[in-house]
Design a protein around this motif. Structure first.
Motif, PDB file in Angstrom:
ATOM      1  N   THR A   5       0.824  -1.213   0.000  1.00  0.00           N
ATOM      2  CA  THR A   5       0.000   0.000   0.000  1.00  0.00           C
ATOM      3  C   THR A   5       0.852   1.255   0.000  1.00  0.00           C
ATOM      4  OG1 THR A   5      -0.048  -0.020   2.381  1.00  0.00           O
ATOM      5  CG2 THR A   5      -1.825  -1.150   1.249  1.00  0.00           C
ATOM      6  N   SER A   6       2.143   1.088  -0.195  1.00  0.00           N
ATOM      7  CA  SER A   6       3.004   2.271  -0.131  1.00  0.00           C
ATOM      8  C   SER A   6       2.683   3.230  -1.261  1.00  0.00           C
ATOM      9  CB  SER A   6       4.470   1.852  -0.215  1.00  0.00           C
ATOM     10  OG  SER A   6       4.696   1.213  -1.446  1.00  0.00           O
ATOM     11  N   ALA A   7       2.896   4.491  -1.024  1.00  0.00           N
ATOM     12  CA  ALA A   7       2.638   5.531  -2.017  1.00  0.00           C
ATOM     13  C   ALA A   7       3.841   5.691  -2.922  1.00  0.00           C
ATOM     14  CB  ALA A   7       2.325   6.839  -1.316  1.00  0.00           C
ATOM     15  N   VAL A   8       3.670   6.564  -3.877  1.00  0.00           N
ATOM     16  CA  VAL A   8       4.748   6.758  -4.845  1.00  0.00           C
ATOM     17  C   VAL A   8       6.030   7.186  -4.153  1.00  0.00           C
ATOM     18  CG1 VAL A   8       5.441   8.076  -6.857  1.00  0.00           C
ATOM     19  CG2 VAL A   8       3.085   7.426  -6.583  1.00  0.00           C
ATOM     20  N   GLN A  11       8.764   4.605  -2.880  1.00  0.00           N
ATOM     21  CA  GLN A  11       9.537   3.695  -3.703  1.00  0.00           C
ATOM     22  C   GLN A  11      11.014   3.936  -3.434  1.00  0.00           C
ATOM     23  OE1 GLN A  11       8.287   3.110  -7.788  1.00  0.00           O
ATOM     24  NE2 GLN A  11       6.671   4.580  -7.362  1.00  0.00           N
ATOM     25  N   SER A 105       7.421  -0.828 -11.667  1.00  0.00           N
ATOM     26  CA  SER A 105       6.447  -1.690 -10.992  1.00  0.00           C
ATOM     27  C   SER A 105       7.133  -2.705 -10.094  1.00  0.00           C
ATOM     28  CB  SER A 105       5.580  -2.412 -12.029  1.00  0.00           C
ATOM     29  OG  SER A 105       6.360  -3.329 -12.767  1.00  0.00           O
ATOM     30  N   VAL A 108       7.170  -1.270  -6.347  1.00  0.00           N
ATOM     31  CA  VAL A 108       5.973  -0.752  -5.667  1.00  0.00           C
ATOM     32  C   VAL A 108       6.075  -0.972  -4.171  1.00  0.00           C
ATOM     33  CG1 VAL A 108       4.384  -0.937  -7.613  1.00  0.00           C
ATOM     34  CG2 VAL A 108       4.729  -2.891  -6.125  1.00  0.00           C
ATOM     35  N   ARG A 228      -7.237   6.339  -4.990  1.00  0.00           N
ATOM     36  CA  ARG A 228      -6.755   6.832  -6.273  1.00  0.00           C
ATOM     37  C   ARG A 228      -5.622   5.935  -6.686  1.00  0.00           C
ATOM     38  NH1 ARG A 228      -4.153  11.272  -6.319  1.00  0.00           N
ATOM     39  NH2 ARG A 228      -4.598  11.783  -8.484  1.00  0.00           N
ATOM     40  N   LEU A 229      -5.880   5.020  -7.593  1.00  0.00           N
ATOM     41  CA  LEU A 229      -4.867   4.056  -8.025  1.00  0.00           C
ATOM     42  C   LEU A 229      -3.952   4.726  -9.039  1.00  0.00           C
ATOM     43  CD1 LEU A 229      -7.329   1.084  -8.479  1.00  0.00           C
ATOM     44  CD2 LEU A 229      -5.897   1.582  -6.505  1.00  0.00           C
ATOM     45  N   VAL A 230      -2.659   4.678  -8.773  1.00  0.00           N
ATOM     46  CA  VAL A 230      -1.679   5.323  -9.647  1.00  0.00           C
ATOM     47  C   VAL A 230      -0.784   4.239 -10.237  1.00  0.00           C
ATOM     48  CG1 VAL A 230       0.148   7.038  -9.799  1.00  0.00           C
ATOM     49  CG2 VAL A 230      -1.697   7.339  -8.167  1.00  0.00           C
ATOM     50  N   ASP A 231      -0.704   4.188 -11.547  1.00  0.00           N
ATOM     51  CA  ASP A 231       0.142   3.198 -12.185  1.00  0.00           C
ATOM     52  C   ASP A 231       1.609   3.546 -11.919  1.00  0.00           C
ATOM     53  OD1 ASP A 231      -0.089   0.938 -14.466  1.00  0.00           O
ATOM     54  OD2 ASP A 231       1.765   2.101 -14.695  1.00  0.00           O
ATOM     55  N   ALA A 232       2.373   2.535 -11.481  1.00  0.00           N
ATOM     56  CA  ALA A 232       3.759   2.790 -11.081  1.00  0.00           C
ATOM     57  C   ALA A 232       4.595   3.289 -12.248  1.00  0.00           C
ATOM     58  CB  ALA A 232       4.367   1.507 -10.516  1.00  0.00           C
ATOM     59  N   GLY A 235       2.020   6.492 -14.431  1.00  0.00           N
ATOM     60  CA  GLY A 235       1.435   7.581 -13.658  1.00  0.00           C
ATOM     61  C   GLY A 235      -0.045   7.761 -13.911  1.00  0.00           C
TER      62      GLY A 235
ATOM     63  N   GLN B  28      -9.214  10.483  -2.041  1.00  0.00           N
ATOM     64  CA  GLN B  28      -8.545   9.280  -1.554  1.00  0.00           C
ATOM     65  C   GLN B  28      -7.033   9.435  -1.607  1.00  0.00           C
ATOM     66  OE1 GLN B  28     -10.814   8.871  -4.314  1.00  0.00           O
ATOM     67  NE2 GLN B  28     -12.573   8.380  -3.034  1.00  0.00           N
ATOM     68  N   ARG B  29      -6.381   8.648  -0.786  1.00  0.00           N
ATOM     69  CA  ARG B  29      -4.923   8.635  -0.815  1.00  0.00           C
ATOM     70  C   ARG B  29      -4.477   7.978  -2.104  1.00  0.00           C
ATOM     71  NH1 ARG B  29      -2.315   5.503   3.737  1.00  0.00           N
ATOM     72  NH2 ARG B  29      -0.494   6.081   2.506  1.00  0.00           N
ATOM     73  N   PRO B  30      -3.416   8.491  -2.705  1.00  0.00           N
ATOM     74  CA  PRO B  30      -2.889   7.809  -3.892  1.00  0.00           C
ATOM     75  C   PRO B  30      -2.295   6.459  -3.502  1.00  0.00           C
ATOM     76  CG  PRO B  30      -1.470   9.624  -3.242  1.00  0.00           C
ATOM     77  CD  PRO B  30      -2.666   9.720  -2.385  1.00  0.00           C
ATOM     78  N   ARG B  31      -2.503   5.483  -4.356  1.00  0.00           N
ATOM     79  CA  ARG B  31      -1.993   4.149  -4.063  1.00  0.00           C
ATOM     80  C   ARG B  31      -1.335   3.626  -5.334  1.00  0.00           C
ATOM     81  NH1 ARG B  31      -5.686  -0.679  -1.617  1.00  0.00           N
ATOM     82  NH2 ARG B  31      -4.633  -2.431  -2.615  1.00  0.00           N
ATOM     83  N   VAL B  32      -0.049   3.371  -5.251  1.00  0.00           N
ATOM     84  CA  VAL B  32       0.705   2.942  -6.423  1.00  0.00           C
ATOM     85  C   VAL B  32       0.481   1.450  -6.646  1.00  0.00           C
ATOM     86  CG1 VAL B  32       2.975   2.777  -7.460  1.00  0.00           C
ATOM     87  CG2 VAL B  32       2.429   4.694  -5.981  1.00  0.00           C
ATOM     88  N   VAL B  33       0.136   1.112  -7.879  1.00  0.00           N
ATOM     89  CA  VAL B  33      -0.098  -0.292  -8.209  1.00  0.00           C
ATOM     90  C   VAL B  33       0.808  -0.688  -9.376  1.00  0.00           C
ATOM     91  CG1 VAL B  33      -2.475  -0.291  -7.412  1.00  0.00           C
ATOM     92  CG2 VAL B  33      -1.976   0.335  -9.757  1.00  0.00           C
ATOM     93  N   SER B  34       1.082  -1.982  -9.463  1.00  0.00           N
ATOM     94  CA  SER B  34       1.980  -2.469 -10.514  1.00  0.00           C
ATOM     95  C   SER B  34       1.316  -2.448 -11.873  1.00  0.00           C
ATOM     96  CB  SER B  34       2.435  -3.899 -10.194  1.00  0.00           C
ATOM     97  OG  SER B  34       3.104  -3.908  -8.964  1.00  0.00           O
ATOM     98  N   ALA B  35       0.013  -2.735 -11.895  1.00  0.00           N
ATOM     99  CA  ALA B  35      -0.660  -2.872 -13.195  1.00  0.00           C
ATOM    100  C   ALA B  35      -2.044  -2.255 -13.104  1.00  0.00           C
ATOM    101  CB  ALA B  35      -0.760  -4.336 -13.583  1.00  0.00           C
ATOM    102  N   LEU B  36      -2.161  -1.023 -13.587  1.00  0.00           N
ATOM    103  CA  LEU B  36      -3.456  -0.341 -13.502  1.00  0.00           C
ATOM    104  C   LEU B  36      -4.480  -0.993 -14.438  1.00  0.00           C
ATOM    105  CD1 LEU B  36      -4.569   2.201 -12.029  1.00  0.00           C
ATOM    106  CD2 LEU B  36      -4.285   3.405 -14.182  1.00  0.00           C
ATOM    107  N   PRO B  50      -0.593  12.233 -15.554  1.00  0.00           N
ATOM    108  CA  PRO B  50      -0.755  12.707 -14.197  1.00  0.00           C
ATOM    109  C   PRO B  50      -0.871  14.214 -14.096  1.00  0.00           C
ATOM    110  CG  PRO B  50       1.513  12.106 -14.607  1.00  0.00           C
ATOM    111  CD  PRO B  50       0.751  11.745 -15.820  1.00  0.00           C
TER     112      PRO B  50
END
Lengths: 296, 582
Positions: A5-8, A11, A105, A108, A228-232, A235, B28-36, B50
């Motif tokens: 669940t770590s944020a950008v 990393q 990725s 993450v 808010r899902l952010v692609d590693a 972006g 919401q808090r931003p949450r980094v994912v490997s594959a959006l 972004p």
């Protein structure tokens, strides 16, 4: 484990958390399972795909000027009256090539980044102990190749900072070399055509192993709130409520993606091993990665 | 489609904060994912980068934006196909200067006129308004058929400064605009002059109030060499004797030389009397004249700016071929006349030339052929500017063959002076055998010729005009002339002496030749007929004939469907945002 669940901003480089002692402990007890088909590599004790000077006979052919006269089969010469040459297999020490995904990725979470580097380091270390020639390709933003003892240094310094996926990164990385065994360490979570990707990696190698290393949150994400899902890598942003139906849909799509990957790897005559980084290196080499090693 | 209350469209500005709220939303808090791509449903489009994030809840934003639009349409009173049914009112407002009066007590007359227009609109239930300003040339002030709010807003900027005029053209114009048999209103400040033709469809609202006023009723300036002489006439339109100090402010025209001054003259004027003041200034630029009265009902007629009005310089050429007597007589007058410069050979061309008969000169002198002398009687066309103040007493005139052109002076059967179609003046005179050059007739005659030459120069012959006076302009055929003033640009069509209609607005006007200013004049806010406010009054005269308004259908109610649409959109937005994402 909440690393997923770590944020950008969280990393970080995997270098600080590499458990090299665990790598050494694992490397002491295993040997790589090499394919029975001929290999390519420097001079050694494994039968090579090329002809050479070992004792194992490969073929006969007519003598041509320049051939080693010591290899003439005098019995055949006597029988046929023609100069017949014995052609023997060469003996090589096979090259083991490890490809470590350097895209964002893979970072993450700190555990995912460090576990990927540890797996790459373990394969290189085991190969070196077996007398094989390890080679490590890291596809980070500045891709690099290391061979021999430098592989461990390269694995320690590996940065997961590339903004493109592994398929795109291979095109700007040093070219892959012919090898006996190629191990690719990545999460394989990208939308490239997987068949052509696996076919590309299977070229020039006798054996191909895909090690899919997922973060705990990749494999089984937590939910319950909006995010808010952010692609590693790109972006890109997507706002979703992480309710049960959304999480279920994610798991279903991940399974479909893995099935596609498995089929692509099988078509390339490779092996797909899937591991979760949160499990720890020892659990991994004894469990998910065990098909890499010789039994016993 | 039209809007009953267009200001309501300002509600559309709510779209900006709405869009900003979507851009800035960080719930919401931003949450980094490997594959959006694994999180995205197949129907979802790719998201933007972004830096400028696309809306992730586009449906919600769409509904909310449409809701804002529906609210704006409701507030703006949208009417589909209802334009033709809306009643129109035509109002004529008096555009004369007296409407700018500000009585010591009560409101300004122009404000009362605005209120009268607003009352008429309200009383008639009009939705569209056309306001005509009366004047020497009536003009549409707002409209035609402008929405009431817009027209009343435009009327706020209205400032009546026109000359006294006949109202009939404006009333007939309004009748045309209102339509045959339709009622309209005329707002003025006093009793209508007798003889004003008021159509029976017109109602008259008088909003004036008697007031005392001291005014400049005329102001003139004459410049001779460096000396400017200002003459002003001050009139009292007050009920009792008043004292006033007239101030003159004339800064130096040329800073390098001494000149200019501030003067003041005190006057005491009995009721209805006038007084004349003459003041001289040396080397003065524009001179401002003021009547500084604190309780003056009409401030505008108590000030005047007088621009320098020097005698324009005239380049005169004397062609070869004149006899010594003619040449000497001419040069004697030219040397003595101010503002005359002899054209040098090879320099700028002369604007007026004297020469012998048969030359190309504009004034030709000579008496070829058999000569005859006359001592009278002389028959002269006295109205011609060339013969102004020319006396023939004691004159011996020797003439030759009759010259071509229209005779101006004759004696017997001889034509002594004539003017050709192209403006060439023929002087049929043999000066060596005449005594004309030794009488007063000669310098006056030559002086008149010089004055005619000056009048033919491109420019503005007059530099001060009273309200309502037409503008005389002299142009040349080879250039494009434009008069620029408070009303904007007005092209001057025609060549030679042209008279433009009187400007509707006082102020400073510039004459441009091919875009370059060559002269300037000031239209003064002076009109004695408008300055007399003693007889102004208030009153109401209803239309003599029963008449309705154009499109006089009853005012319809505001359409409710945008409100219903707004509620539906809000419900849809609630449904979209409340449901669980699939």
């Amino acid at each position: 484990m909440t690393a997923g669940t770590s944020a950008v901003g969280s990393q970080e480089s995997a270098r600080a958390s590499l458990d090299e002692a665990a790598v050494e402990r694992a490397a002491a007890g295993v040997a790589l399972r090499l394919p029975r088909s001929p290999h390519r590599g420097r001079l050694g004790d494994v039968r090579a795909a090329s002809t050479g000077s070992s004792m194992e006979l490969s073929d006969f052919r007519a003598y041509a000027p320049g051939d080693d006269v010591r290899q003439l089969d005098w019995n055949a010469v006597a029988r046929t009256g023609e100069l017949v040459l014995r052609v023997r297999h060469d003996e090589v020490a096979p090259r083991v090539e490890v490809v470590l995904d350097g895209s964002k990725s893979m970072a993450v979470s700190r555990v995912k980044a460090s576990r990927a580097a540890e797996v790459a380091m373990l394969v290189c270390r085991v190969a070196a102990r077996q007398g094989l020639e390890p080679s490590l390709v890291v596809t980070s933003r500045t891709p690099r190749r290391a061979t021999g003892a430098a592989c461990l240094t390269a694995a320690r310094a590996a940065e997961a900072d590339a903004a493109d996926d592994l398929g795109a990164a291979l095109r700007r990385s040093p070219p892959l070399r012919p090898s006996g065994l190629r191990v690719v360490v990545s999460d394989f979570l990208f939308e490239a055509p997987l068949d052509s990707f696996a076919a590309l990696l299977s070229r020039g190698t006798s054996a191909l192993v895909f090690v899919q290393l997922l973060d705990g949150e990749d494999a089984d994400p937590g939910g319950g709130s909006g995010a808010r899902l952010v692609d590693a890598e790109t972006g890109e942003v997507l706002e979703r409520m992480l309710a049960a139906p959304v999480l279920e849909a994610y798991r279903r799509r991940l399974a479909e993606h893995q099935a596609l990957l498995r089929r692509a790897v099988a078509r390339a005559r490779g092996t797909l091993l899937t591991a979760v980084a949160d499990d720890g290196l020892e659990a991994l080499w004894r469990g998910a990665l065990s098909p890499l090693w010789e039994p016993g | 489609m039209s809007f009953g209350f267009p200001v309501g469209l300002l509600a559309l500005s709510a779209l900006l904060p709405l869009a900003a709220a979507y851009f800035l939303r960080r719930r919401q808090r931003p949450r980094v994912v490997s594959a959006l791509f694994l999180w995205r449903s197949p129907s979802q489009r790719a998201q933007a980068g972004p830096r400028f994030e696309r809306f992730s809840r586009e449906a919600s934003l769409l509904f909310e934006a449409l809701a804002v639009l529906a609210a704006a349409l409701y507030l703006a009173d949208l009417r589909l196909g209802a334009q033709a049914d809306r009643p129109q009112l035509v109002v004529v407002v008096d555009g004369s200067l007296s409407m700018s009066a500000r009585p010591a007590r009560g409101k300004a007359t122009a404000d009362r006129a605005r209120e009268a227009v607003a009352r008429a609109v309200s009383g008639e239930g009009a939705a569209l308004l056309t306001v005509v300003e009366s004047g020497v040339h009536p003009r549409v002030l707002t409209g035609p058929r402008a929405p009431v709010v817009e027209a009343l807003a435009a009327l706020e900027k209205w400032k009546p400064l026109g000359a006294a005029h006949d109202f009939s053209p404006a009333l007939l114009f309004a009748l045309d605009l209102a339509g045959p048999g339709r009622r309209f209103w005329f707002v003025t400040d006093g009793p209508l002059p007798s003889g004003t033709a008021v159509p029976p469809e017109a109602g008259v609202v008088e909003v004036g109030e008697p007031a005392d006023n001291l005014a400049l009723v005329s102001a003139q300036r004459r410049d001779e060499a460096d000396l400017a002489q200002v003459t002003v006439r001050v009139a009292s339109f007050a009920a009792d004797a008043r004292s006033v100090e007239v101030s003159f402010h004339g800064p130096a025209a040329d800073g390098a030389r001494p000149g200019g001054a501030d003067r003041s003259e005190s006057l005491r004027l009995p009721p209805g009397e006038t007084a004349v003041l003459r003041v001289s200034f040396a080397n003065a630029g524009p001179i401002e004249v003021r009547l500084p009265l604190s309780d003056d009902a009409l401030v505008e007629d108590g000030k005047a700016t007088l621009l320098p009005a020097p005698v324009p310089e005239l380049r005169v050429g004397v062609l070869e071929g004149l006899g010594p007597a003619e040449k000497a007589a001419l040069e004697r007058v030219l040397d003595a006349t101010p503002g005359v410069r002899r054209a040098a050979a090879g320099g700028e061309p002369a604007e007026l030339t004297f020469g012998p008969r048969g030359s190309k000169a504009q004034v030709q002198i000579g008496a070829p052929g058999p000569q005859r002398s006359f001592v009278g009687p002389f028959v002269a066309e006295k109205a011609h500017p060339l013969l102004e103040d020319v006396g023939f007493g004691g004159v011996l005139w020797t003439a030759g063959d009759n010259p071509p052109g229209r005779p101006l002076v004759t004696a017997g059967s001889s034509v002594l002076l004539s003017e050709e179609e192209a403006g060439t003046v023929q002087m049929n005179i043999e000066l060596a055998r005449s005594n004309v050059q030794r009488t007063s007739a000669w310098p006056v005659l030559v002086g008149n010729a010089l004055r005619c030459g000056r009048r033919a120069k491109a420019g503005l012959p007059r530099h001060q005009l009273m309200l309502g006076e037409p503008v005389p302009v002299v142009t040349e055929a080879s250039a494009r002339f434009t008069l620029v003033g408070p009303e904007g640009e007005r092209p001057v069509l025609g060549a030679g002496a042209v008279q433009l209609p009187a400007p509707a607005v006082p102020g400073s006007y510039a004459l441009l030749r091919d875009g370059r200013e060559i002269d300037r004049l000031e239209v003064l806010t002076l009109d004695p007929r408008e300055s007399d406010l003693r007889g102004r009054a208030a009153g109401l005269i209803d239309p003599k004939r029963e008449a309705g308004l154009e499109g006089g259908a009853p005012e319809r109610r505001r359409a409710a469907w945008p409100l219903v649409l707004l509620l539906c959109l809000l419900l849809a937005d609630f449904w979209v945002t409340a449901r669980a994402p699939a």
